[in-house]
Design an enzyme around this catalytic site. Sequence first.
Site, PDB file in Angstrom:
ATOM      1  N   ARG A 234      -8.973  40.000   3.577  1.00 37.79           N
ATOM      2  CA  ARG A 234      -8.280  38.986   2.799  1.00 37.79           C
ATOM      3  C   ARG A 234      -7.464  39.672   1.703  1.00 37.79           C
ATOM      4  O   ARG A 234      -7.924  40.617   1.064  1.00 37.79           O
ATOM      5  CB  ARG A 234      -9.281  37.995   2.165  1.00 37.79           C
ATOM      6  CG  ARG A 234      -9.941  37.062   3.172  1.00 37.79           C
ATOM      7  CD  ARG A 234      -8.957  36.071   3.750  1.00 37.79           C
ATOM      8  NE  ARG A 234      -9.547  35.134   4.698  1.00 37.79           N
ATOM      9  CZ  ARG A 234      -9.574  35.311   6.016  1.00 37.79           C
ATOM     10  NH1 ARG A 234      -9.060  36.410   6.546  1.00 37.79           N
ATOM     11  NH2 ARG A 234     -10.107  34.392   6.804  1.00 37.79           N
ATOM     12  N   GLU A 263       0.257  33.854   1.778  1.00 37.07           N
ATOM     13  CA  GLU A 263       0.716  34.037   3.155  1.00 37.07           C
ATOM     14  C   GLU A 263       1.327  32.742   3.687  1.00 37.07           C
ATOM     15  O   GLU A 263       0.629  31.723   3.696  1.00 37.07           O
ATOM     16  CB  GLU A 263      -0.446  34.487   4.039  1.00 37.07           C
ATOM     17  CG  GLU A 263      -1.023  35.826   3.637  1.00 37.07           C
ATOM     18  CD  GLU A 263      -2.227  36.242   4.457  1.00 37.07           C
ATOM     19  OE1 GLU A 263      -2.582  37.427   4.444  1.00 37.07           O
ATOM     20  OE2 GLU A 263      -2.845  35.362   5.109  1.00 37.07           O
ATOM     21  N   HIS A 284      -0.464  39.762   8.800  1.00 34.61           N
ATOM     22  CA  HIS A 284      -1.737  39.151   9.193  1.00 34.61           C
ATOM     23  C   HIS A 284      -1.835  39.079  10.726  1.00 34.61           C
ATOM     24  O   HIS A 284      -2.161  38.033  11.306  1.00 34.61           O
ATOM     25  CB  HIS A 284      -1.893  37.756   8.587  1.00 34.61           C
ATOM     26  CG  HIS A 284      -3.322  37.327   8.439  1.00 34.61           C
ATOM     27  ND1 HIS A 284      -3.806  36.706   7.320  1.00 34.61           N
ATOM     28  CD2 HIS A 284      -4.387  37.438   9.289  1.00 34.61           C
ATOM     29  CE1 HIS A 284      -5.098  36.448   7.472  1.00 34.61           C
ATOM     30  NE2 HIS A 284      -5.466  36.885   8.670  1.00 34.61           N
ATOM     31  N   ALA A 286      -3.507  41.647  12.638  1.00 32.78           N
ATOM     32  CA  ALA A 286      -4.541  42.523  13.189  1.00 32.78           C
ATOM     33  C   ALA A 286      -5.395  41.820  14.243  1.00 32.78           C
ATOM     34  O   ALA A 286      -5.834  42.428  15.210  1.00 32.78           O
ATOM     35  CB  ALA A 286      -5.432  43.056  12.061  1.00 32.78           C
TER      36      ALA A 286
END
Length: 317
Positions: A234, A263, A284, A286
């Site tokens: 995070r 985000e 974001h 991954a």
Amino acid sequence: MKGVFLDYGTMDAGDLDPAPMERVLPGLVIHRQTPQELVAGRVAGFDAVLLNKSRITRDIIEANPQLRLIALTATGFNNVDIEAARERGIAVCNLVDYCTPSVVQHVFATLLALTHHVAEYDAFTKGGGWARASQFSVYPFPVRELAGLGFGVVGFGALGRGAARVAEAFGMRVLVANRPGGPREPGRLDLDELLPQADVLSLHCPLNPATRHLIGARELGLMKRDAILVNTARGGLVDAAALAAALREGRIGGAAIDVLEQEPPVDGNPLLEPGIPNLIVTPHSAWAARESRQRGLDELAANVAAFQRGERRNRVD
């Protein structure tokens, strides 16, 4: 049960099979995106709400007495008012260990990119640097072996353990931090003790009051000057301004950041400013291997089916 999916587009890029969800919730209403100002209206009348990152506030919960289930397509659940849901007897379910292979691959993809300076060597070669060289092999950027380096892990759940297993396969020494704000555990280190020993620090813990800005200027100052920070958890775990300054000043060797506090970062972020060396920032992504996303939908359907049978599965309330 009448079900609605508020932000299906965060899971599916047109490559997933929604059939498992539709079997457990016939007539499921699917919205690809739901702006926050429309969430309350789209929840009204439904007793099962599926979501990824849409926020379910106390006001929304209290305005919907028919609501029985909130099912998340994520491990984190800080976007749901859990206390309000508990007071109303609403079940809240999340996903566990659905995207570990994708996240672990990302950790080491970025780590290897940084330790082997893949982008820099690619640009050097395509820019004619190799063609101008006087010998067969040129290596203007330092390459590091992972074997023997200390791999520090903060958050030793499924993701942290998965990353640790791969680190061990590379011959790295795994160092595990005690849970921030939790009791000490045998074989683990307090963060301040771990940081000076870690050549790589990989974050896999949830965001909560005990972990917000867990890595700030003080903590970065405890790390080795050539250490690498990887955050796939995070954005709020890291003080972005402090990290940007540390990278510019050479007080840390590099960083791979997949998550930011806002985000998408419509208001900007210190880590998106130009000229920061040895930094990889990804959106974001991954977790986003197709296999992991499909596994997430399948697990979501399994959570809903378990609730319908009166069973507790992946309950966080």
